[in-house]
Design an enzyme around this catalytic site. Structure first.
Site, PDB file in Angstrom:
ATOM      1  N   GLY A   1      -1.520   4.623  -6.978  1.00 48.38           N
ATOM      2  CA  GLY A   1      -1.529   3.807  -5.629  1.00 48.38           C
ATOM      3  C   GLY A   1      -0.506   2.329  -5.886  1.00 48.38           C
ATOM      4  O   GLY A   1      -0.789   1.544  -6.693  1.00 48.38           O
TER       5      GLY A   1
ATOM      6  N   GLY B   1      -0.194   0.177  -3.730  1.00 49.06           N
ATOM      7  CA  GLY B   1      -0.542  -0.825  -2.670  1.00 49.06           C
ATOM      8  C   GLY B   1      -0.935  -2.227  -3.350  1.00 49.06           C
ATOM      9  O   GLY B   1      -0.410  -2.673  -4.534  1.00 49.06           O
ATOM     10  N   TYR B   2      -1.707  -3.190  -2.802  1.00 50.09           N
ATOM     11  CA  TYR B   2      -1.957  -4.464  -3.357  1.00 50.09           C
ATOM     12  C   TYR B   2      -2.484  -4.462  -4.860  1.00 50.09           C
ATOM     13  O   TYR B   2      -1.933  -5.073  -5.678  1.00 50.09           O
ATOM     14  CB  TYR B   2      -2.830  -5.335  -2.603  1.00 50.09           C
ATOM     15  CG  TYR B   2      -2.099  -5.517  -1.123  1.00 50.09           C
ATOM     16  CD1 TYR B   2      -1.317  -6.265  -0.780  1.00 50.09           C
ATOM     17  CD2 TYR B   2      -2.859  -4.818   0.006  1.00 50.09           C
ATOM     18  CE1 TYR B   2      -0.723  -6.626   0.285  1.00 50.09           C
ATOM     19  CE2 TYR B   2      -2.523  -5.117   1.439  1.00 50.09           C
ATOM     20  CZ  TYR B   2      -1.305  -6.054   1.479  1.00 50.09           C
ATOM     21  OH  TYR B   2      -0.806  -6.242   2.768  1.00 50.09           O
TER      22      TYR B   2
ATOM     23  N   ASN C   1       2.564   6.804  -6.743  1.00 50.75           N
ATOM     24  CA  ASN C   1       2.416   6.367  -5.303  1.00 50.75           C
ATOM     25  C   ASN C   1       3.347   7.479  -4.397  1.00 50.75           C
ATOM     26  O   ASN C   1       4.107   7.967  -4.967  1.00 50.75           O
ATOM     27  CB  ASN C   1       3.089   5.086  -5.318  1.00 50.75           C
ATOM     28  CG  ASN C   1       2.794   4.429  -3.736  1.00 50.75           C
ATOM     29  OD1 ASN C   1       1.526   4.491  -3.410  1.00 50.75           O
ATOM     30  ND2 ASN C   1       3.796   4.108  -2.893  1.00 50.75           N
TER      31      ASN C   1
ATOM     32  N   VAL D   1      -1.398  12.063  -5.066  1.00 44.99           N
ATOM     33  CA  VAL D   1      -2.503  12.283  -6.013  1.00 44.99           C
ATOM     34  C   VAL D   1      -3.259  13.465  -5.042  1.00 44.99           C
ATOM     35  O   VAL D   1      -3.583  13.025  -4.211  1.00 44.99           O
ATOM     36  CB  VAL D   1      -3.104  11.369  -6.464  1.00 44.99           C
ATOM     37  CG1 VAL D   1      -4.288  11.774  -7.478  1.00 44.99           C
ATOM     38  CG2 VAL D   1      -2.207  10.413  -7.531  1.00 44.99           C
TER      39      VAL D   1
ATOM     40  N   GLU E   1      -7.400  -8.110  15.561  1.00 47.09           N
ATOM     41  CA  GLU E   1      -5.885  -8.531  15.102  1.00 47.09           C
ATOM     42  C   GLU E   1      -5.056  -7.702  16.029  1.00 47.09           C
ATOM     43  O   GLU E   1      -3.848  -8.077  16.577  1.00 47.09           O
ATOM     44  CB  GLU E   1      -5.554  -8.474  13.784  1.00 47.09           C
ATOM     45  CG  GLU E   1      -6.521  -9.471  12.880  1.00 47.09           C
ATOM     46  CD  GLU E   1      -5.639  -9.883  11.470  1.00 47.09           C
ATOM     47  OE1 GLU E   1      -5.199  -8.807  10.974  1.00 47.09           O
ATOM     48  OE2 GLU E   1      -5.784 -10.881  11.084  1.00 47.09           O
TER      49      GLU E   1
ATOM     50  N   ALA F   1      -7.820  -7.259   1.105  1.00 44.38           N
ATOM     51  CA  ALA F   1      -6.703  -7.377   0.212  1.00 44.38           C
ATOM     52  C   ALA F   1      -6.742  -8.372  -0.759  1.00 44.38           C
ATOM     53  O   ALA F   1      -6.352  -8.420  -1.968  1.00 44.38           O
ATOM     54  CB  ALA F   1      -5.372  -7.711   1.010  1.00 44.38           C
TER      55      ALA F   1
ATOM     56  N   LYS G   1      -2.176 -18.579   8.074  1.00 47.85           N
ATOM     57  CA  LYS G   1      -1.941 -17.262   7.585  1.00 47.85           C
ATOM     58  C   LYS G   1      -0.969 -17.082   6.561  1.00 47.85           C
ATOM     59  O   LYS G   1      -1.234 -16.294   5.471  1.00 47.85           O
ATOM     60  CB  LYS G   1      -1.823 -16.075   8.693  1.00 47.85           C
ATOM     61  CG  LYS G   1      -2.050 -14.603   8.003  1.00 47.85           C
ATOM     62  CD  LYS G   1      -2.542 -13.833   9.332  1.00 47.85           C
ATOM     63  CE  LYS G   1      -3.001 -12.498   8.433  1.00 47.85           C
ATOM     64  NZ  LYS G   1      -4.109 -11.673   9.194  1.00 47.85           N
TER      65      LYS G   1
END
Ligand SMILES: Cc1cc2nc3c(=O)[nH]c(=O)nc-3n(C[C@H](O)[C@H](O)[C@H](O)COP(=O)(O)OP(=O)(O)OC[C@H]3O[C@@H](n4cnc5c(N)ncnc54)[C@H](O)[C@@H]3O)c2cc1C
Length: 392
Positions: A9, A11-12, A34, A77, A165, A308, A371
């Protein structure tokens, strides 16, 4: 013999682990797997879903950001053969590892409610966010010939962070769609249906009620304490109450990647309870971090939320523990102290409770800027993952 660390992965959590491991110059081969060649900011998918941002605004090419020493495999995966230390991939040969960092992230969760998969859309990556946008725009455009009021009714299912959001982004976008499709002024309506009685319970009362007032002042109808019992083509049901609408967006919550249950982990909603050092019980060579991990918070006795901000902190801890294992040192437990919570209400507004340097509360237009600052400081060292990786 040099050990191999497979990170699943990008991602973050996954990218941050790779970044930390390369920073520490660990003596190991690092392989990142990924499913896309790009990284996307999951925290901004709702902006792509309504068209306030383009995919290119929230994504970047992973290979270009990685040091040459890291191997990148772009493939999905499918499962992990944990006994034989092999990662099974959709297209390529299995990858063998000595240590595994599973950071495969989240998927949408239907909670078994009838009709969700068939009649609503959710977003958990760029493709699904674009599919939401295409559906909204197709349905609004159809009104010119259908004159069906339901083509102008948007139903947002769930008023968690993502739902709220999303509502903020819709407020920004609706005037543009009204012009673009020559729709009657005020014709597009938005109803948000939420089971919980309180909106944004993680924020102090005055901030959550300010957010609700902001949304309702902008025409959004929020139906709290209204559990969804079924989704049908063109409507959402809460017991006997029916909310009509041909645009149904599902944001009620997330679960971990399906690869978790496909790999035989003991799990709940595709999340695995890990030890305090983020390893899996009886599998000391496996770390689970980010949205696939249920990490106990020793202070509250509960699990940390999946955010995150926390995924990135877990990545730091996992990387330190991997370096320790490679050096034959003991691992350390995960601890987290929150920077705060920021909820945007579109590009120009939001609410925030900041925990650092005292307890600060903000609302209104300052939050857009905030933010960015919070994100830059913590998670968003996130917005700048690319720069972080490059400036090793
Ligand atoms: C709209 C929205 C707004 C949010 N806002 C915030 C916020 O403001 N602050 C905050 O802290 N959190 C926020 N969150 C939560 C946050 O996005 C998640 O907690 C975070 O993304 C988890 O990070 P991760 O690295 O575990 O997973 P992800 O970011 O989901 O990364 C997983 C990676 O794995 C890849 N992948 C998935 N399956 C496979 C596979 N089978 N094979 C190969 N690769 C695969 C994906 O492509 C992705 O790159 C928000 C979430 C959403 C949806």
């Amino acid at each position: 013999m040099v050990k191999t660390i497979a990170v699943l992965g990008g991602g973050y959590a996954g990218l941050r682990v790779v970044k930390c491991l390369t920073h520490k110059k660990v003596d190991a081969r690092i392989i990142l797997i990924n499913k896309n060649k790009y990284h996307y900011e999951s925290t901004q998918l709702h902006e792509v879903a309504v068209g306030n941002k383009e995919p290119s605004d929230i994504s970047f090419d992973i290979r270009a950001a990685l040091p040459d020493s890291v191997d990148l495999i772009v493939d999905a995966v499918t499962s992990i053969d944990r006994e034989n230390h092999r990662v099974m991939l959709q297209e390529s040969d299995p990858v063998e590892y000595d240590y595994l960092v599973n950071a495969l992230g989240f998927e949408s969760e239907s909670f078994g409610i009838k009709g969700v998969a068939e009649h609503s859309l959710s977003f958990n990556d760029i493709d699904s966010a674009l599919a939401v946008r295409a559906h909204i725009e197709r349905t609004l455009a159809r009104y010119a010939t259908s004159h069906d009021q339901n083509d102008l009714h948007i139903l947002v299912c769930g008023a968690g962070f993502t739902g709220i959001e999303l509502l903020g982004e819709l407020i920004e976008r609706i005037p543009e769609w009204t012009r673009q499709y020559s729709l009657p002024e005020g014709g597009i309506t938005v109803d948000c249906i939420e089971a919980g009685k309180k909106i944004l319970p993680m924020l102090p009362e005055n901030l959550s009620s300010w957010a609700v007032k902001y949304l309702t002042d902008h025409g959004i109808k929020i139906h709290s304490g209204t559990p969804i019992t079924e989704v049908r083509a063109g409507s959402v049901l809460s017991n006997d109450t029916e909310f009509p609408g041909n645009i149904i967006i599902w944001t009620t919550g997330v679960q971990g990647s399906h690869v978790i249950c496909d790999s035989g982990y003991s799990q709940k909603r595709n999340r695995v309870v890990v030890e305090n050092d983020l390893r899996v019980k009886d599998h000391p060579d496996e770390f689970l971090i980010g949205d696939v991990a249920a990490v106990p918070d020793p202070d509250s006795g509960r699990f940390y939320p999946t955010t995150a901000q926390i995924a990135v902190a877990q990545a730091d801890c996992a990387a330190s523990n991997l370096a320790a294992l490679l050096d034959g040192r003991p691992t350390s437990d995960f601890h987290f102290s929150s920077v705060g919570t920021v909820c945007s209400l579109g590009p120009g507004s939001g609410v925030a409770a900041i925990d650092e340097l005292g307890h600060w509360k903000f609302k209104g237009h300052k939050v857009g800027l905030l933010k960015r600052i919070v994100n830059d400081r913590s998670v968003l060292e996130l917005a700048h993952v690319k720069e972080m990786l490059a400036s090793r």
